[in-house]
Motif scaffolding. Structure first.
Motif, short mmCIF file in Angstrom:
data_model
loop_
_atom_site.label_atom_id
_atom_site.label_comp_id
_atom_site.label_asym_id
_atom_site.label_seq_id
_atom_site.Cartn_x
_atom_site.Cartn_y
_atom_site.Cartn_z
N ARG A 150 -0.73 -1.29 -4.57
CA ARG A 150 0.17 -1.29 -5.72
C ARG A 150 0.84 -2.65 -5.82
O ARG A 150 0.91 -3.38 -4.85
CB ARG A 150 1.27 -0.24 -5.55
CG ARG A 150 0.79 1.17 -5.60
CD ARG A 150 1.97 2.13 -5.53
NE ARG A 150 3.04 1.78 -6.44
CZ ARG A 150 3.25 2.35 -7.63
NH1 ARG A 150 2.45 3.30 -8.04
NH2 ARG A 150 4.26 1.99 -8.39
N THR B 252 0.85 -1.20 0.00
CA THR B 252 0.00 0.00 0.00
C THR B 252 0.88 1.24 0.00
O THR B 252 1.82 1.34 0.79
CB THR B 252 -0.92 0.01 1.24
OG1 THR B 252 -1.69 -1.19 1.23
CG2 THR B 252 -1.84 1.21 1.23
N LEU B 253 0.59 2.16 -0.91
CA LEU B 253 1.30 3.43 -0.99
C LEU B 253 0.27 4.55 -0.97
O LEU B 253 -0.59 4.60 -1.86
CB LEU B 253 2.15 3.50 -2.26
CG LEU B 253 2.92 4.79 -2.48
CD1 LEU B 253 4.00 4.97 -1.40
CD2 LEU B 253 3.56 4.80 -3.86
N ARG B 254 0.35 5.39 0.04
CA ARG B 254 -0.59 6.51 0.18
C ARG B 254 -2.04 6.04 0.10
O ARG B 254 -2.86 6.64 -0.60
CB ARG B 254 -0.30 7.59 -0.84
CG ARG B 254 1.06 8.22 -0.67
CD ARG B 254 1.28 9.35 -1.67
NE ARG B 254 2.69 9.60 -1.78
CZ ARG B 254 3.43 9.36 -2.86
NH1 ARG B 254 2.87 8.87 -3.95
NH2 ARG B 254 4.71 9.61 -2.86
N GLY B 255 -2.33 4.92 0.75
CA GLY B 255 -3.69 4.41 0.81
C GLY B 255 -4.15 3.64 -0.40
O GLY B 255 -5.29 3.20 -0.46
N ARG B 256 -3.27 3.45 -1.39
CA ARG B 256 -3.65 2.72 -2.61
C ARG B 256 -2.83 1.45 -2.73
O ARG B 256 -1.63 1.44 -2.48
CB ARG B 256 -3.41 3.59 -3.85
CG ARG B 256 -4.38 4.74 -3.91
CD ARG B 256 -4.24 5.62 -5.14
NE ARG B 256 -3.66 4.96 -6.29
CZ ARG B 256 -3.11 5.60 -7.30
NH1 ARG B 256 -3.06 6.92 -7.30
NH2 ARG B 256 -2.60 4.95 -8.31
N ASP C 281 9.79 1.14 4.29
CA ASP C 281 10.20 2.40 4.90
C ASP C 281 11.69 2.34 5.23
O ASP C 281 12.08 1.97 6.35
CB ASP C 281 9.37 2.69 6.16
CG ASP C 281 9.65 4.05 6.74
OD1 ASP C 281 10.18 4.91 6.02
OD2 ASP C 281 9.35 4.25 7.93
#
Length: 160
Positions: A47, A41-45, A143
């Motif tokens: 991927r 998940t990247l920025r709530g989306r 991260d």
């Protein structure tokens, strides 16, 4: 002071033996992914990306058996030209038999060569412009500090 060549060699060593799993572009930036695709998940989306990513914003060229196959110039200009180039590169490096990283070498000037199977080779040549990002290497969705080369040197943010 950071030894640029040693830092690049150390960080990119994880690529040896991995397949090229995606090739694309963002404007005139070459983007490549290596290793198995995984969801994150990247920025709530949601991927799906390879285990490792390389984003190149300086001069680069891909050769096969010593002949030029593509370069940064192929991503410059009209969006359609860049898209066609990225699609062609993806087909060459991902769409056929697997292409794997065989070895790599780095230079004190922040450049590198990634030798791939089947006669392919990626060479990255930094522009050497101070405070201008040449390329970055990172694990998407993790991260951790990216290895960032700016002006041909390892940027301080690479150790955050």
């Amino acid at each position: 002071m950071t030894d640029t060549k040693a830092e690049i060699t150390k960080r990119l060593a994880v690529l040896v033996g991995l397949e090229v799993s995606w090739v694309s572009h963002a404007g005139d930036m070459l983007t490549m992914q290596f290793g198995p695709q995984r969801r994150h998940t990247l920025r709530g989306r949601e991927r799906e990306d390879g285990a490792w990513a390389l984003h190149v914003q300086c001069d680069w060229r891909i050769e096969r058996d010593g002949r030029a196959a593509s370069s940064r110039e192929d991503l410059r200009g009209a969006d359609e030209k860049a898209h066609d180039t990225a699609t062609r590169l993806h087909g060459m490096l991902v769409g056929q038999r697997p292409i794997k990283v065989e070895k790599l070498s780095a230079y004190d000037t922040g450049g590198m060569v990634i030798v791939l199977s089947r006669g392919y080779r990626l060479e990255v040549v930094p522009d050497g412009i101070e405070d201008d990002e040449d390329w970055r290497f990172f694990a998407p969705g993790i991260d951790a500090a990216h290895l960032v080369i700016e002006g041909g040197k390892v940027a301080a943010e690479s150790f955050d």
